[in-house]
Design an enzyme around this catalytic site. Structure first.
Site, PDB file in Angstrom:
ATOM      1  CG  HIS A  32      -5.669  -1.563  -0.726  1.00  0.00           C
ATOM      2  ND1 HIS A  32      -4.577  -1.593  -1.751  1.00  0.00           N
ATOM      3  CD2 HIS A  32      -5.037  -1.160   0.140  1.00  0.00           C
ATOM      4  CE1 HIS A  32      -3.478  -1.260  -1.184  1.00  0.00           C
ATOM      5  NE2 HIS A  32      -3.840  -0.587   0.210  1.00  0.00           N
ATOM      6  CB  SER A  89      -1.103  -0.002   1.418  1.00  0.00           C
ATOM      7  OG  SER A  89      -1.947   0.886   0.958  1.00  0.00           O
ATOM      8  CG  ASP A  95      -6.264  -2.868  -4.348  1.00  0.00           C
ATOM      9  OD1 ASP A  95      -6.981  -1.732  -4.132  1.00  0.00           O
ATOM     10  OD2 ASP A  95      -5.083  -3.036  -4.074  1.00  0.00           O
TER      11      ASP A  95
END
Lengths: 375, 375
Positions: free
Chosen positions: B355, B157, B322
């Site tokens: 995600h 991330s 995601d």
């Protein structure tokens, strides 16, 4: 026609709205009764002698009944390039009726309207609102107009839920149905998003538990709610094309700490500023919650409900880039129609604009919807 | 090792954090200088004699350096099932270092830290923070630990952006790189979402232009920001499976008007309540803005930048569901690595959790990352 002439025309100088009274006592789907309500609507084209060429159009969450320009109101409407002579909703052939949803704030009775029992706005005393109530109010208007059977009932987004409630509640009341980027039941993902939008409003101190004055609405909460809405109405791919990482226009850039720096933030700001001044916060809360709660299955097995609806044809249109009413939900809905025995066309469109594509991609939507209506 | 023992351990009774001072004058990427900063970190496994078995792990936006349990701190870490003897990050073979990002609030210097020049918290006087600063602070720690070249630099991330900045700024400093659900540049869609999250905080009157007291943080804004984050961290498909249209647990249902009704809303509430009491609002604003601004292309053509990085191998992992760092961005990044001449593995994973899958789907992530590190 018993439609009333406009008792209120405070929104713009030119106004094509008409107003139809609801039955004096209008029982709401989840209980309680609405008294002396009314519905605002506009029409285009002419109702034929057989009264069998009417198309009833429900809207998404926020539009007015002004879907297209007319002699009385030459301003562009929200579906301007779809309604008119020779267009998809062909006013040479059809009589188009667009209603402002019950519970909204553009002439139809909602939380911002005066409660005849008190002389003050309903605010949170407005009865619990359901998608079914919006459908039934539209049906009352159709009866008021002396139409026994609609040629087509049609709606996008929230309106796509309303047409299903319409079919469930009024078997035989429409010959055809068009669901545009709608769904048979709100998904937990969209419930989550709408719940955050509502919380942005209800946690704004200016909301005052719904008791804000019209001059001091909960602007901060409304702005956040609309910005989040705007993000979910379009698509990541469209924005990558349209904004990329362009900086914000200098005149839109704020001077506040952590203020906007990118073009996409300026776009959100412009969209929000427009809406905050147009839409009533309590009405938004009622309509938003009604969407969360809608579930066609509350009326029975969807295919059985749709069989009872007795439709000659159904069209289910959706968009592949829609994150809010995703194409999988459109496909499931089309399958439910097929399972009901209704001749059904499913049109998954490759538009890049996401949920809002029906507002902007007239080429794709015009072809599919125009073809269906002419067929 | 010149790492300091913990000067502050106020977050929990057991604490495995160590603290490394940054250089007394630490110039920030966009100008200004940070004075007397420090970085909190934890380690697992042993640095070998050759000092060539170190894995530097950056985190996402909000975690601490506590990625896994240890003797000093037996609490589960955020990557508990990935780090340990025989696990993907194998502590029998590797020396794992996880850093709390510069600008965060779990021991590393950030907006909530005391400004040595004033004796008060920095708040908005903290210098402008960039992803590059987080990378460089991590690199300073690596040098402090006497490591000349990392075996691997890795991050998910936000951390996936940091590892790219690391590669761009410190050619040759890592032998291998693992980007997990990261991106080479923030997209306008994610900028829009983060900008709404920041506005939720900055428009909360309790934010007080950053001057809130630690006892009275802008809880309303933080709660909204976290809820929106949570929506974007998972996927619609996962939530359809997990929550469907289940009603909320009665003990989580609020009594406020328009309050939560569905299970998914209860989940958002639990996530938000946890976070609001843990994360500093100003630190969040700095880190969030840093993500918006990151663009590997600011360092030159990506493939040229990555060629200069002189990596022996790269792994790009992403998740098909995601919505925040979509699989297309992972693929583009993998192509940039390939175009740079770096032997690259691209692993698009079919996880349903969006995600956040790297936090929960240990099976998929463990196999891919473990295989890469062992290979």
């Amino acid at each position: 026609m018993t439609a009333m002439s406009a008792p209120r025309s405070d929104r713009s100088e030119s106004d094509a709205r008409r107003f139809a009274p609801l039955p004096e006592h209008f029982p709401m789907w989840r209980g309680d009764v609405l008294h002396d309500g009314q519905l605002a609507y506009e029409t285009w084209g002419r109702l034929n002698r057989a009264r069998d060429n009417a198309v009833l159009l429900f809207t998404g969450l926020s539009p007015t009944a002004h879907a297209a320009a007319s002699a009385q109101d030459p301003q562009e409407g929200w579906w301007q390039r779809m309604i008119g002579p020779g267009l998809a909703l062909d006013t040479d052939r059809q009589f188009i009726i667009c209603v402002n949803s019950l519970g909204s704030c553009f002439g139809s009775t909602g939380a911002a309207s005066i409660n005849p029992a008190t002389g003050h706005p309903y605010r949170l005393a407005f009865p619990d609102l359901s998608i079914e109530d919006i459908a039934r109010a539209g049906h009352e208007l159709v009866r008021t107009l002396g139409i026994l059977r609609l040629d087509t009932v049609m709606g996008p987004s929230l309106g796509g839920m309303v047409v299903l409630a319409y079919a469930a509640l009024f078997p035989g009341a429409a010959r055809r149905l068009v669901s545009i980027s709608g769904t048979a039941a709100a998904s937990p993902f969209t419930i989550a998003l709408r719940s955050i939008q509502r919380e942005a409003i209800t946690s704004d101190p200016a909301w005052r538990n719904g008791e804000y004055s019209p001059e001091a609405p909960p602007v901060t909460g409304l702005r956040l709610a609309r910005k989040l809405g705007t993000v979910t109405y379009r698509s990541a791919a469209e924005w990558a094309q349209r904004f990329d990482r362009q900086p914000i226009r200098p005149d839109l850039s704020g001077s506040t700490p952590f203020g906007a720096q990118f073009a996409v933030e300026g776009y959100l700001e412009v969209q929000a500023a427009r809406w905050v001044n147009a839409f009533d916060a309590n009405c938004y809360l009622y309509l938003s919650r009604a969407m969360d709660r809608f579930d066609l299955a509350a009326h029975g097995e969807p295919h059985a409900v749709l069989r009872r609806a007795d439709l000659a044809h159904a069209l289910v249109v959706g968009v592949e880039s829609d994150m809010l009413f995703p194409i999988g939900e459109q496909q499931s809905l089309a399958r439910a129609f097929e399972a009901s025995g209704t001749p059904t066309r499913f049109a998954p469109l490759p538009c890049i604009e996401g949920h809002d594509a029906f507002l902007v991609d007239t080429e794709h939507f015009g072809r599919v919807i125009g073809g269906f209506l002419a067929g």
